[in-house]
Enzyme design. Structure first.
Site, PDB file in Angstrom:
ATOM      1  N   ARG A 103     -15.983  41.873 -47.148  1.00  0.00           N
ATOM      2  CA  ARG A 103     -14.525  41.700 -47.222  1.00  0.00           C
ATOM      3  C   ARG A 103     -13.848  42.319 -46.002  1.00  0.00           C
ATOM      4  NH1 ARG A 103     -11.170  38.371 -49.685  1.00  0.00           N
ATOM      5  NH2 ARG A 103     -12.907  38.281 -51.180  1.00  0.00           N
ATOM      6  N   SER A 341     -16.679  47.232 -55.020  1.00  0.00           N
ATOM      7  CA  SER A 341     -17.187  46.341 -56.060  1.00  0.00           C
ATOM      8  C   SER A 341     -17.192  44.897 -55.559  1.00  0.00           C
ATOM      9  CB  SER A 341     -16.365  46.524 -57.334  1.00  0.00           C
ATOM     10  OG  SER A 341     -16.941  45.823 -58.411  1.00  0.00           O
ATOM     11  N   HIS A 343     -15.082  42.348 -55.118  1.00  0.00           N
ATOM     12  CA  HIS A 343     -14.171  41.836 -54.092  1.00  0.00           C
ATOM     13  C   HIS A 343     -14.519  42.417 -52.728  1.00  0.00           C
ATOM     14  CE1 HIS A 343     -10.150  41.002 -52.178  1.00  0.00           C
ATOM     15  NE2 HIS A 343     -10.363  39.867 -52.794  1.00  0.00           N
ATOM     16  N   CYS A 344     -14.831  43.706 -52.696  1.00  0.00           N
ATOM     17  CA  CYS A 344     -15.178  44.369 -51.426  1.00  0.00           C
ATOM     18  C   CYS A 344     -16.413  43.746 -50.775  1.00  0.00           C
ATOM     19  CB  CYS A 344     -15.457  45.846 -51.657  1.00  0.00           C
ATOM     20  SG  CYS A 344     -14.126  46.767 -52.435  1.00  0.00           S
ATOM     21  N   LEU A 345     -17.324  43.245 -51.597  1.00  0.00           N
ATOM     22  CA  LEU A 345     -18.594  42.731 -51.094  1.00  0.00           C
ATOM     23  C   LEU A 345     -18.496  41.319 -50.535  1.00  0.00           C
ATOM     24  CD1 LEU A 345     -20.868  43.983 -54.008  1.00  0.00           C
ATOM     25  CD2 LEU A 345     -21.087  44.697 -51.612  1.00  0.00           C
TER      26      LEU A 345
END
Length: 352
Positions: A103, A341, A343-345
């Site tokens: 992200r 989590s 979204h960050c990935l």
């Protein structure tokens, strides 16, 4: 392809960053391979949750891995085969990588609705203010993806992270002061200069600011842990009901700021309050567990859950916030130890 720095801005060229619910061609991920984020045995422990995440995304779109080497590509292929993932939906770009948070270092895709063209904005990446060197390989990822897809790339020349910004697809960008105004990102720029660059290169009309982020978030307060657009005029905003919890005050401050905002059309935001999980503590470490770190993909909305008393409450609220979309709760109890989590990935590639 036009592999050069275009002198115009994205906005000049008619490009804008679409909302996450815009249909996707694919979702991009940088496969985690070192223990910088998940130390010791934690990397192996998080992988079953990570692969389940991949499986769910692949139900509705392609999944593109930026993968460190051929050996890792073979490992991923074997593991996905074991859980019956359709390998025709999986793509690989082999290049050196540092960390898993696509992200933030991955490609930011903008589209031109008139021409159907797609372009990548190559923001600079410095690992959240220089916290986790080395990061040079990850910083080169957008350019490699542009080459892989044979699409143009544009370089604004400033540090920016995808988790720091949230879009409604109708001219508004939401972000946090604690992150984008932090001197460890662009100390030579003031707030007005940062706002102009964001508008110019994301193709938006206004920048809306909340104050800060949650405990355990090492990004200095990314918006994708606290406040997310679910439609053009509606957000879910995290709240903490326990007045003694460290997150209570900052989330109340954010909430008040959201209530005072006006969109491009002059309207107030519709605000849906989303509870925080009860503190997600692992090995005496308070992780940044948040139900707001969901990914909207073609298959549905993938929501991190934590075997937590508030899991079902959050699932129900998000189900109402996304009428007509499937809510896909997935355990993130091992992934969250890395301080991020789902979204960050991940980073979505829009369909045009």
């Amino acid at each position: 392809m036009a592999d050069h720095n275009i002198s115009a801005t994205s906005k000049d060229l008619g490009f804008t960053f679409p909302a996450e619910w815009h249909p996707h061609r694919a979702t991009w991920l940088t496969f985690p391979h070192n223990d910088a984020s998940w130390q010791g045995d934690k990397l192996a422990k998080m992988r079953p949750q990570y692969f389940e995440f991949i499986k769910q995304i692949s139900q509705g779109e392609n999944v593109c891995f930026v993968t460190n080497d051929e050996a890792l590509k073979n490992f991923i292929t074997e593991e996905l085969s074991k859980i019956n993932v359709d390998l025709s939906k999986i793509e690989f770009l082999i290049k050196p990588t540092n960390d898993a948070w696509c992200r933030d270092h991955g490609p930011s895709f903008v589209i031109n609705p008139e021409t159907g063209q797609k372009m990548i904005v190559d923001w600079g990446h410095n690992a959240w203010g220089g916290k986790y060197p080395p990061y040079n390989d990850d910083n080169r990822t957008p350019r490699a993806v542009a080459s892989y897809l044979n699409i143009p790339i544009i370089n604004p020349g400033i540090i920016m992270e995808g988790g720091a910004v949230e879009f409604n697809g109708a001219g508004s960008l939401l972000t946090s002061k604690s992150c984008l105004l932090n001197l460890n990102r662009n100390p030579h720029l003031n707030q007005g200069q940062i706002e102009k660059t964001l508008c110019d290169f994301y193709g938006v009309e206004q920048i809306l600011w909340v104050e800060g982020g949650i405990v355990g978030d090492d990004t200095d307060g990314h918006i994708d842990d606290t406040t997310r657009f679910v439609s053009e005029d509606t957000v879910v905003a995290c709240v903490e009901s326990d007045v003694n919890d460290e997150n209570h005050e900052i989330l109340q401050t954010n909430l008040q700021m959201l209530k005072e905002m006006r969109l491009v059309n002059g309207k107030q935001l519709n605000i849906i309050e989303l509870p925080m999980p009860k503190a997600v503590i692992i090995d005496d470490f308070r992780t940044p567990g948040s139900y707001a770190n969901f990914l909207i993909c073609n298959a549905g909305v993938i929501v991190p859950v934590f075997n937590n008393p508030n899991d079902q409450v959050a699932i129900d609220i998000l189900g109402q916030a996304f009428p007509g979309r499937k809510i896909i709760p997935l355990l993130a109890t091992e992934i969250i130890w890395g301080q991020g989590s789902f979204h960050c990935l991940s980073q979505q590639e829009p369909l045009v």
